[in-house]
Design a protein around this motif. Sequence first.
Motif, mmCIF file in Angstrom:
data_model
loop_
_atom_site.group_PDB
_atom_site.id
_atom_site.type_symbol
_atom_site.label_atom_id
_atom_site.label_comp_id
_atom_site.label_asym_id
_atom_site.label_seq_id
_atom_site.Cartn_x
_atom_site.Cartn_y
_atom_site.Cartn_z
ATOM 1 N N GLY A 98 101.264 62.315 -99.671
ATOM 2 C CA GLY A 98 100.813 61.815 -98.372
ATOM 3 C C GLY A 98 101.065 62.807 -97.258
ATOM 4 O O GLY A 98 100.223 62.988 -96.366
ATOM 5 N N GLY A 101 98.464 65.496 -97.663
ATOM 6 C CA GLY A 101 97.164 65.049 -97.164
ATOM 7 C C GLY A 101 97.093 65.058 -95.651
ATOM 8 O O GLY A 101 96.053 65.412 -95.068
ATOM 9 N N HIS A 105 94.599 67.322 -93.513
ATOM 10 C CA HIS A 105 93.641 66.417 -92.862
ATOM 11 C C HIS A 105 92.625 65.880 -93.865
ATOM 12 O O HIS A 105 91.426 65.811 -93.575
ATOM 13 N N SER A 106 93.110 65.501 -95.040
ATOM 14 C CA SER A 106 92.218 65.038 -96.094
ATOM 15 C C SER A 106 92.919 63.957 -96.907
ATOM 16 O O SER A 106 93.975 64.206 -97.502
ATOM 17 N N HIS A 107 92.308 62.754 -96.935
ATOM 18 C CA HIS A 107 92.880 61.657 -97.727
ATOM 19 C C HIS A 107 92.783 61.965 -99.218
ATOM 20 O O HIS A 107 93.698 61.650 -99.984
ATOM 21 N N GLY A 110 95.407 64.411 -100.270
ATOM 22 C CA GLY A 110 96.695 63.737 -100.329
ATOM 23 C C GLY A 110 96.844 62.880 -101.572
ATOM 24 O O GLY A 110 97.907 62.853 -102.196
ATOM 25 N N LEU A 111 95.776 62.184 -101.948
ATOM 26 C CA LEU A 111 95.827 61.339 -103.141
ATOM 27 C C LEU A 111 95.962 62.185 -104.406
ATOM 28 O O LEU A 111 96.773 61.873 -105.289
#
Length: 169
Positions: A98, A101, A105-107, A110-111
């Motif tokens: 997290g 991410g 700046h990227s979900h 991060g996942l």
Amino acid sequence: MSFLRSEYYDHPDGEDAFGKIVATNRHAIVAGLAWSTVDVLTLSKPRGYIPTIGRFAYNTGPLMGMATAFTLTTLAATNLRGKDDKLNYLAGGFAAGGVFGAWRHSHVAGLVAGLFLGIAGVLKKMSVEQGWEFFPDPPTRQFGGLNIAQNDYTIMAERPKNWTSEKKE
């Protein structure tokens, strides 16, 4: 200053949060400074001292945040659940992902990073429980390479200290 020499497994999981944070952040600082040096010299090439220090902070700070997030989440999960098992390390890996991410700046990043770091955490916990090494030490005897000074390449090796001559008087 003995706390700077603390290791992650000096105390059981769920105890000594500060020592564990110091242990993980020490590795994060080394990795961050190494990557920042590569970044500054080859990729971003900032001009001046302040932009260079900014690049070092930009790369090293999030790695320290990831290490701290992993450590604190693992500690909190151990204390909340009352169990010392692999799920705590999986949760710590997702917390570190997290932070990654948010840095990128990227979900999705991060996942994916959370999944990767969570699996790496579970493997590390399994290695500690089962007694095998996640990153084994390199062999001490090899010919050539980085530890060449350990080998004796002299023409005549030094005699053992208890050597005597054949003459008996």
